[in-house]
Design a protein around this motif. Structure first.
Motif, mmCIF file in Angstrom:
data_model
loop_
_atom_site.group_PDB
_atom_site.id
_atom_site.type_symbol
_atom_site.label_atom_id
_atom_site.label_comp_id
_atom_site.label_asym_id
_atom_site.label_seq_id
_atom_site.Cartn_x
_atom_site.Cartn_y
_atom_site.Cartn_z
ATOM 1 N N THR A 104 12.154 -12.850 -14.706
ATOM 2 C CA THR A 104 12.365 -12.817 -13.062
ATOM 3 C C THR A 104 11.083 -11.671 -12.546
ATOM 4 O O THR A 104 11.153 -10.284 -13.391
ATOM 5 N N TYR A 105 10.301 -11.550 -11.548
ATOM 6 C CA TYR A 105 9.198 -10.482 -11.530
ATOM 7 C C TYR A 105 9.801 -10.776 -10.665
ATOM 8 O O TYR A 105 9.474 -11.512 -9.122
ATOM 9 N N VAL A 106 9.630 -9.045 -9.163
ATOM 10 C CA VAL A 106 9.902 -8.707 -8.068
ATOM 11 C C VAL A 106 8.805 -8.289 -7.680
ATOM 12 O O VAL A 106 8.286 -6.941 -7.896
ATOM 13 N N TRP A 107 8.568 -8.516 -6.442
ATOM 14 C CA TRP A 107 7.552 -8.127 -5.620
ATOM 15 C C TRP A 107 7.432 -7.508 -4.338
ATOM 16 O O TRP A 107 8.380 -8.753 -3.764
ATOM 17 N N ARG A 108 7.581 -6.652 -3.656
ATOM 18 C CA ARG A 108 8.036 -5.801 -2.691
ATOM 19 C C ARG A 108 6.789 -5.494 -2.244
ATOM 20 O O ARG A 108 5.843 -5.387 -2.269
ATOM 21 N N THR A 109 6.593 -5.957 -0.202
ATOM 22 C CA THR A 109 5.761 -5.227 0.342
ATOM 23 C C THR A 109 6.697 -4.335 1.928
ATOM 24 O O THR A 109 8.064 -4.356 1.292
ATOM 25 N N HIS A 110 5.813 -4.333 2.441
ATOM 26 C CA HIS A 110 5.890 -3.302 3.819
ATOM 27 C C HIS A 110 4.850 -2.980 4.715
ATOM 28 O O HIS A 110 3.698 -3.651 4.048
ATOM 29 N N ALA A 111 5.806 -2.533 6.172
ATOM 30 C CA ALA A 111 4.671 -2.536 6.267
ATOM 31 C C ALA A 111 3.791 -1.310 6.170
ATOM 32 O O ALA A 111 4.858 0.058 5.473
ATOM 33 N N ALA A 112 2.646 -0.983 7.362
ATOM 34 C CA ALA A 112 2.456 0.930 7.513
ATOM 35 C C ALA A 112 3.823 1.909 7.750
ATOM 36 O O ALA A 112 4.416 1.023 8.422
ATOM 37 N N TYR A 113 3.334 2.674 7.787
ATOM 38 C CA TYR A 113 4.617 4.049 7.920
ATOM 39 C C TYR A 113 3.918 5.022 7.158
ATOM 40 O O TYR A 113 2.671 5.492 7.042
ATOM 41 N N THR A 114 4.561 6.458 8.122
ATOM 42 C CA THR A 114 3.994 7.989 8.077
ATOM 43 C C THR A 114 4.965 8.720 7.162
ATOM 44 O O THR A 114 6.200 8.643 7.113
ATOM 45 N N THR A 115 4.221 8.745 5.742
ATOM 46 C CA THR A 115 4.994 9.894 5.320
ATOM 47 C C THR A 115 5.714 10.970 5.822
ATOM 48 O O THR A 115 4.881 11.250 6.887
ATOM 49 N N LYS A 116 6.574 11.570 5.506
ATOM 50 C CA LYS A 116 7.126 13.258 5.990
ATOM 51 C C LYS A 116 5.930 14.448 6.119
ATOM 52 O O LYS A 116 6.312 14.697 6.961
ATOM 53 N N GLY A 117 5.322 14.277 5.314
ATOM 54 C CA GLY A 117 4.198 14.903 5.233
ATOM 55 C C GLY A 117 3.467 15.153 6.235
ATOM 56 O O GLY A 117 1.971 15.526 6.628
ATOM 57 N N GLY A 118 3.364 14.101 6.815
ATOM 58 C CA GLY A 118 2.637 13.105 8.063
ATOM 59 C C GLY A 118 1.330 12.169 7.700
ATOM 60 O O GLY A 118 0.828 12.075 8.494
ATOM 61 N N GLN A 119 1.129 11.584 6.668
ATOM 62 C CA GLN A 119 -0.060 10.891 6.046
ATOM 63 C C GLN A 119 0.658 9.880 6.383
ATOM 64 O O GLN A 119 1.419 9.242 6.074
ATOM 65 N N TRP A 120 -0.279 8.736 6.948
ATOM 66 C CA TRP A 120 -0.495 7.555 7.117
ATOM 67 C C TRP A 120 0.040 6.938 5.834
ATOM 68 O O TRP A 120 -1.369 7.275 5.050
ATOM 69 N N MET A 121 0.311 5.826 5.801
ATOM 70 C CA MET A 121 0.323 5.131 5.052
ATOM 71 C C MET A 121 0.782 4.022 4.975
ATOM 72 O O MET A 121 0.760 2.819 6.019
ATOM 73 N N PRO A 122 -0.651 2.642 4.296
ATOM 74 C CA PRO A 122 -0.992 1.313 5.061
ATOM 75 C C PRO A 122 0.124 0.195 4.455
ATOM 76 O O PRO A 122 0.969 0.735 3.108
ATOM 77 N N GLY A 123 0.045 -0.886 4.944
ATOM 78 C CA GLY A 123 1.136 -1.612 4.885
ATOM 79 C C GLY A 123 0.717 -2.400 4.047
ATOM 80 O O GLY A 123 -0.314 -2.421 3.236
#
Ligand SMILES: [Cu+2]
Length: 343
Positions: free
Chosen positions: A144-163
């Protein structure tokens, strides 16, 4: 043609688990292999290309479990399928919404070591699908292989992370070598689409993989025809594999060179293109309105590296009339395609 860029031996002129689509009408189109959004696995048909996608709603941190089967196919090919006996080349298109997780159990029905490796999504080392991380299926083994996805978010340090959203792909990474070189060559690849809430869903989908000197492990005139009716929204996912650089070109249609392939409005400055580099490991996708401004027809889909197209890297995007009938000029073009010779 050097050996390392050649299509696999015995793959040419072979139909792969797919009935001919050159019969003239789109009414004859088989439903394709696709794991739709928020849906149970659809029946797998065709060559891994795709008719009506399921128009599911975005899930919220949903976990979806599915089973894939790696199976030997005629001509030395190996495909992925969503049910026993239904493996195809390319494999089924897998679709996720950002926020969803896939738990994919891969059943290896072959006598070879192989795996499932994804681009674009998040996974732990043991779902990497690489021998480096001891992540593969032994012959006959399920894993079994597990793939995760996420929406865009901002880190505590204020860096924007793409979804995670994008036109990605999956492939073997363990057959033949630790890089899956033989697995990719024999057809172990497919499209992985991660969508963002609000993304436009298509009427039809097709995977177009430039693999070695083949399209979907076929060469002209045996590349399966990509069919649609005038006015339908058609999504193409283009994937590059092998050792050569390629340039993907679609006749009479254009798209935006961004994540989705369409513009967000009249002020969107994204470059509009009809040709794009498609190198090993690359993938991109886009949507077109079939026949928009140009009408029905047999429109070429081909590699624009001249020697590659001359060697057979060409297929047909057949746009039928709205009622599914095929105009005479398009039927004539199909016949020319079927009859033409390559040096
Ligand atoms: Cu090429």
């Amino acid at each position: 043609m050097t050996q390392d860029t050649a299509a696999p031996d015995g793959l040419l002129k072979r139909q792969i688990s797919r009935r001919s689509m050159l019969t003239g009408t789109v009414a004859g189109l088989v439903a394709p292999a696709v794991l739709g959004l928020g849906a149970a696995p659809a029946a797998a048909h065709g060559n891994g290309n795709h008719g009506k996608p399921d128009k599911g709603k975005p899930g919220k941190d949903k976990v979806r479990r599915l089973t894939m089967y790696a199976e030997a196919l005629p001509g030395g090919l190996i495909g992925y399928g969503l049910a026993p006996g239904q493996a195809t080349v390319p494999g089924p298109t897998l679709e996720m919404w950002e926020g969803e997780t896939f738990e994919i159990t891969l059943v290896n029905t072959t006598d070879k070591r192989l795996s499932l490796h994804a681009h674009g999504v998040s996974y732990s080392y043991d779902s990497d699908g690489s021998p480096l991380n001891a992540s593969f299926n032994e012959p006959g083994q399920s894993r079994t292989y597990v793939w995760r996805t996420h929406a865009a978010y901002t880190t505590k340090g204020g860096q924007w992370m793409p979804g995670s959203a994008g036109y990605w792909h999956y492939h073997d990474h363990a057959l033949g070598t630790d890089h899956g070189t033989e697995g990719v060559k024999v057809g172990m690849y497919g499209a992985l689409i991660v969508r963002r809430k609000g993304d436009v869903l298509p009427d039809r989908q097709y995977t177009v993989a430039f693999n070695g000197m083949s399209i979907n492990n076929q060469v002209a005139p045996n590349v399966p025809v990509f069919e649609a009716n005038q006015g339908e929204r058609v999504e193409f996912v283009a994937i590059g594999h092998g050792n050569a650089f390629h340039t993907f070109h679609l006749h009479a249609h254009r798209w935006a060179n961004n994540r989705t392939g369409y513009l967000t409005g009249p002020g969107d400055p994204t470059q509009v293109v009809d040709t794009r580099d498609l190198n090993p490991g690359d993938s991109f996708g886009f949507q077109v309105i079939a026949g928009e401004n140009v009408g029905p027809g047999a429109w070429m889909v081909h590699c624009h590296v001249q020697s590659h197209s001359d060697m057979g890297m060409g297929g047909i995007f057949l746009v039928a009339n709205k009622d599914g009938s095929v105009p005479d000029h398009a039927q004539a073009a199909l016949h020319r395609y079927q009859g033409h010779a390559h040096p």
